[in-house]
Design an enzyme around this catalytic site. Structure first.
Site, PDB file in Angstrom:
ATOM      1  CD  GLU A  65      13.471   8.070   3.240  1.00  0.00           C
ATOM      2  OE1 GLU A  65      13.302   7.133   4.033  1.00  0.00           O
ATOM      3  OE2 GLU A  65      12.598   8.410   2.388  1.00  0.00           O
ATOM      4  NE  ARG A 275       4.476   8.760   3.512  1.00  0.00           N
ATOM      5  CZ  ARG A 275       5.337   9.723   3.789  1.00  0.00           C
ATOM      6  NH1 ARG A 275       4.902  10.939   4.062  1.00  0.00           N
ATOM      7  NH2 ARG A 275       6.630   9.487   3.809  1.00  0.00           N
ATOM      8  N   GLY A 318       3.253  16.298  -3.806  1.00  0.00           N
ATOM      9  CA  GLY A 318       4.016  17.527  -3.725  1.00  0.00           C
ATOM     10  C   GLY A 318       3.228  18.767  -3.358  1.00  0.00           C
TER      11      GLY A 318
END
Length: 436
Positions: A65, A275, A318
């Protein structure tokens, strides 16, 4: 009555919520941040937005998101340069991505959905509008914002095939909450029809498109690729295969496919990115068991390139988006196992060819576009098909370049959602201004 029952249940779970949340945070080496989650924002953080007021609050639950929100955040900066931006996240990984993006003036944790916690946050920040990414429906947060006269926009909304039936069965609960939203920007006409059927007011529902298509398409220059490879100690002349956002049960299949690749081309290299970074130690044990040389990202020492035939295990948050630019081929995980898949648009924006497995329920529309524009081969049905595609594409540079261009073309053709969302947001700000 429904609201009373909901809040009663919240108080009943509180004795379980605190130890559960503390355990999950501490076991993963993360801070609990209970003060923020119960609505207390430190004064030094509020100073970053001038003590509140003139702000836009954007809530993005986690990594996906947050990444989807980035085009919208950049659009807000451009169109409303005088506004401060606050991002709230539920997960530590989402917060980390938000902070590293530098897209907001302040990044904080989303409060637990208790009225006192929600009110404390909203009174501290005093946003002019709240934007909730995708379908995050928090009754008290939305209700308190409405009571305070703060418009709430649901952005990039979607209702999956799997969840639509559940929402319909619980429409008696969701309808009053949806009625409190000021506007809902849904990704497709189907999503708009579904949210209206669940109880959203039709006049407030818009088809805004998918913000995930609004990623800038940029192909890395050779010197940039060389710089990335040097930073991550990736061998310069190897074929680089990246397996991104993998889940339990997928790493073993990826390693088997990689072994098949090495049998034909020993001058290859794998970037393996689970993930959830906290799974990295377990994945490292699997790699050791399979006998591959590897190094974790957190342990890179700058001593020089890792060996061909080796693996870089990405155990940080990131950095994956940057590593896509150094890859020759990307497999997007969560799709060989029944997880629902992850977003293939991010590597496609780097003009890198993309593969994904059969389980893409969470990205059905996007997967269909890739199959349409790039061919059914981009979605191998199983491990054997993945092996075949990996071997075929690794041997054909021109085919990889063609698929990379086709994938990037999907983004270019489908862009425009940011502008539509900003138009709706501007209308909400204008209406709020007229109300004083």
């Amino acid at each position: 009555m429904i609201n009373i029952i909901y809040n009663l249940l919240l108080w009943l779970v509180l004795p379980l919520l605190i130890p559960y949340h503390a355990y999950r945070s501490l076991s993963r080496g993360r801070r609990t941040a209970f003060m923020e989650r119960f609505g207390r924002i430190p004064a030094d953080e509020l100073n970053l937005i001038g003590g509140g007021g003139g702000t836009i609050l954007v809530h993005a639950v986690s990594v996906g998101e947050t990444n989807a929100a980035l085009p919208l955040l950049k659009g807000i900066r451009t169109r409303f340069p005088d506004k401060k931006i606050v991002i709230t996240n539920v997960t530590e990984t989402g917060r980390s991505v938000a902070q590293k993006s530098k897209a907001a003036d302040l990044c904080i944790y989303f409060p637990f959905d208790y009225p006192f916690a929600v009110r404390s946050v909203l009174e501290s920040i005093r946003p002019e509008v709240v934007i909730i990414m995708e379908t995050e429906i928090w009754p008290n947060f939305i209700g308190v914002a409405r009571e305070m006269g703060i418009p709430v926009l649901l952005a990039n909304g979607r209702i999956s095939d799997r969840s639509f039936g559940r929402y319909l069965r619980l429409s008696w609960f969701f309808r009053p909450v949806l009625q409190r939203l000021s506007a809902l920007c849904m990704q497709t006409p189907v999503d708009a029809e579904r949210i209206t059927a669940i109880g959203a007011p039709s006049a407030a529902v818009h088809v805004g498109g998918n913000l995930k298509y609004d990623i800038p398409v940029v192909k890395a220059k050779p010197e940039q690729v060389a710089e990335i490879k040097a930073k991550y100690q990736i061998p310069a002349d190897c074929f680089v295969f990246a397996a991104a956002s993998t889940h339990e049960g997928e790493e073993a299949q990826v390693l088997e496919a990689y072994r098949a690749l090495l049998t034909r081309d020993p001058q290859s290299f794998l970037i393996l990115a689970p993930r959830h970074p906290e799974r990295a130690p377990g994945v490292a044990e699997l790699i050791k068991k399979e006998g591959f040389p590897f190094q974790s990202r957190s342990a890179l020492d700058g001593s020089g390139p890792l060996p061909a035939g080796g693996i870089l295990l990405l155990d940080t948050v990131g950095e994956l988006a940057g590593l896509y630019r150094a890859a020759d081929l990307v497999f997007v995980g969560g799709s060989l196992v029944a997880t629902g898949g992850h977003n293939p648009l991010e590597p496609a924006a780097c003009q890198v060819p993309v593969l994904f497995g059969p389980h893409m329920q969470n990205f059905r529309e996007i997967a269909a576009l890739f199959v349409k524009h790039c061919g059914a081969e981009v979605q191998p049905a199983d491990l054997d098909a993945l092996k075949a595609e990996l071997l075929r594409l690794s041997a054909d540079t021109s085919l990889r370049e063609d698929l990379g261009r086709r994938g990037a073309g999907i983004l270019l053709e489908s862009a425009g959602a940011t502008g539509r969302h900003l138009d709706v947001m501007a209308s909400l700000l204008e209406q709020r201004g007229k109300r004083g």
